[in-house]
Design an enzyme around this catalytic site. Structure first.
Site, PDB file in Angstrom:
ATOM      1  N   ASP A  65     -49.270 -21.749 -72.009  1.00 21.04           N
ATOM      2  CA  ASP A  65     -48.563 -20.805 -72.848  1.00 21.04           C
ATOM      3  C   ASP A  65     -49.397 -20.060 -73.473  1.00 21.04           C
ATOM      4  OD1 ASP A  65     -50.022 -22.680 -74.780  1.00 21.04           O
ATOM      5  OD2 ASP A  65     -48.409 -22.871 -76.002  1.00 21.04           O
ATOM      6  N   HIS A  66     -50.875 -20.220 -73.479  1.00 30.17           N
ATOM      7  CA  HIS A  66     -51.864 -18.890 -73.988  1.00 30.17           C
ATOM      8  C   HIS A  66     -53.211 -19.952 -73.801  1.00 30.17           C
ATOM      9  CE1 HIS A  66     -51.734 -21.509 -77.600  1.00 30.17           C
ATOM     10  NE2 HIS A  66     -50.477 -21.338 -77.722  1.00 30.17           N
ATOM     11  N   HIS A  75     -53.636 -28.902 -78.552  1.00 31.93           N
ATOM     12  CA  HIS A  75     -53.834 -27.874 -79.462  1.00 31.93           C
ATOM     13  C   HIS A  75     -55.051 -28.071 -80.379  1.00 31.93           C
ATOM     14  CE1 HIS A  75     -52.529 -25.210 -82.578  1.00 31.93           C
ATOM     15  NE2 HIS A  75     -51.467 -24.777 -81.960  1.00 31.93           N
ATOM     16  N   GLU A 129     -49.346 -26.828 -73.347  1.00 31.84           N
ATOM     17  CA  GLU A 129     -50.161 -26.240 -74.687  1.00 31.84           C
ATOM     18  C   GLU A 129     -51.526 -25.868 -74.524  1.00 31.84           C
ATOM     19  OE1 GLU A 129     -48.958 -25.265 -77.797  1.00 31.84           O
ATOM     20  OE2 GLU A 129     -50.991 -24.638 -78.142  1.00 31.84           O
ATOM     21  N   THR A 155     -47.471 -19.566 -79.177  1.00 31.26           N
ATOM     22  CA  THR A 155     -46.456 -20.291 -78.128  1.00 31.26           C
ATOM     23  C   THR A 155     -45.234 -19.565 -78.292  1.00 31.26           C
ATOM     24  OG1 THR A 155     -47.413 -22.455 -78.950  1.00 31.26           O
ATOM     25  CG2 THR A 155     -45.566 -22.637 -77.738  1.00 31.26           C
TER      26      THR A 155
END
Ligand code: GP9
Ligand code: MN
Length: 411
Positions: A254-255, A195, A38, A80
């Site tokens: 993921d990003h 996150h 994450e 995600t």
């Protein structure tokens, strides 16, 4: 009708790169453990805060893995879910909205379906409500066999924070399920603790928060460090349970986790001004491919999430030359060194193009736009073709468009 898919099919087939025979099938029949990290960006890898490593486990693991330091995320608003979509389809997410919501009724030919055809069982682990990002519906379209969602985990106030179950408990509780899966399997793990807003209790802080004026950036380092520890413990459990040897591990960010709103603190951390060039470079996320028993190798080529599907397929010995895909095998001998971001920015070996400006990769200085010109057409075409497939649900015509072709003597 399905005629549009024919042009696209011809285009992607012309861009197919042959797999490296040394790597093709190297992980055939192995379980695939994929870990989506994450909000993990590459700028934390092999870096320290006040003398303490931010990702000590990952840093060690890289020494015995293939590590891709120039790997970019290609996600947009679907975050995600976009990364999952790109990973399993080698198609781009959409320019706005989340394809997981808008096109879950499409026909796909995603990794789980292909793995199934090759004898694999497909499971996904994510300790959130199953309907978040419309996953419960989309995972059916991607042909997952099983989604272990929040209801499969024991979540208490003690073992959760922020978005839910803490990563250490998430991995730990998953093992009992993993042990029951028919082999070989594809198991996708989606972590959660790192996150935004990067909440963590003091007892879980393996390093102290950083000390800039930006609380978000300060906490990011501590939650990345926590996630790193969770992955470390996961590897230890995998080894203890005898699940490690028969598996390969693919881990990637993921990003981005830190948006442009935090450029001041990021500039302080990196010791340079965050220009549009640097913002694009900050879209690098780590990719680590770990095959037990291998030696470490740094893979410098420019790459992106779009390349994951053909790369993993070829490791398993599954041919992709007839698949619709917009990425290429990162182990192929020939590399295109070209990655397109969802906003139309792109990165080549020597240049970076963003916001209509061409930059020299080496210096970060603006350069003649003509240097980027040769790649502009391909960047536009790839995104446009991928979008056509999604908007038009074109994969439903795959393998069907030649039904009307009159038979020739050779048939
Ligand atoms: C939620 C998790 C995080 O289930 O995947 O979503 P994000 O906000 O990162 O897209
Ligand atoms: Mn995410």
């Amino acid at each position: 009708d399905g005629s549009e898919i024919v042009d696209i099919e011809n285009y992607v087939k012309a861009n197919h790169i042959e797999p490296n025979p040394e790597m093709f099938g190297k992980a055939e029949g192995k379980n695939i453990i994929l870990v989506s990290l994450e909000s993990t960006q590459s700028f934390v890898v092999n870096e320290e805060i006040d003398g303490k490593e931010i990702t000590p486990f990952l840093n060690d693991l890289i020494d015995e893995s293939y590590y891709f330091p120039n790997f970019y995320h290609q996600t947009a608003q679907g975050k995600t879910s976009d990364s999952e979509f790109i990973l399993e389809n080698s198609l781009y997410g959409l320019p706005s909205g989340a394809v997981f919501f808008t096109h879950s009724g499409n026909e796909y030919n995603a990794s789980p379906e292909i793995y199934s055809e090759n004898g694999y069982y497909n499971a996904v682990f994510h300790a959130n409500n199953k309907s978040f990002w419309n996953r419960d519906v989309m995972y059916d379209a991607l042909k997952y066999d099983k989604f272990y969602d929040i209801n499969d985990f024991t979540v208490t106030p003690d073992n959760s924070i922020g978005w839910g179950l803490k990563d250490e408990y998430f991995f730990d509780q998953s093992i009992k399920y993993l042990e029951t899966l028919p082999e070989p399997y594809y198991a996708k793990y989606i972590t959660l603790t790192n996150h935004f807003p990067f909440s963590l209790e003091a007892e879980d802080e393996y390093i102290p928060e950083w000390t800039s004026e930006d609380g978000t950036v300060n906490r990011f380092f501590t939650t990345v460090r926590y996630q790193d520890e969770a992955v470390k413990k996961f590897f230890e459990r995998m080894k203890e349970e005898g699940l490690y040897e028969d598996s390969i591990f693919v881990m990637f960010g993921d990003h981005y986790g830190i948006s442009q709103n935090h450029n001041k603190a990021m500039g302080e951390f990196l010791g340079k001004e965050i220009t549009p060039f640097e913002t694009t470079e900050l879209q690098k996320v780590p990719l680590v491919i770990h095959i037990p028993g291998q030696e470490g190798k740094v893979m410098e080529q420019v790459s992106g999430q779009i390349d994951l599907k053909p790369t993993i397929m070829h490791l398993l010995g599954i041919d992709t030359k007839d698949m619709i895909k917009f990425g290429n095998d990162l182990f192929a001998e020939e590399q295109d060194n070209f990655t397109i971001l969802r906003d139309g920015s792109f990165i080549t070996e020597d240049h970076l193009y963003t916001n209509n400006v061409c930059y020299d990769k080496e210096t970060g200085e603006e350069t003649d736009k003509a240097d980027c010109e040769p790649y502009m057409e391909k960047a536009k075409t790839d995104l446009a073709y991928s979008d056509k497939i999604v908007y038009g649900d074109l994969l439903r015509f795959l393998g069907k468009h030649d039904d009307q072709t009159p038979e020739t003597e050779n048939n």
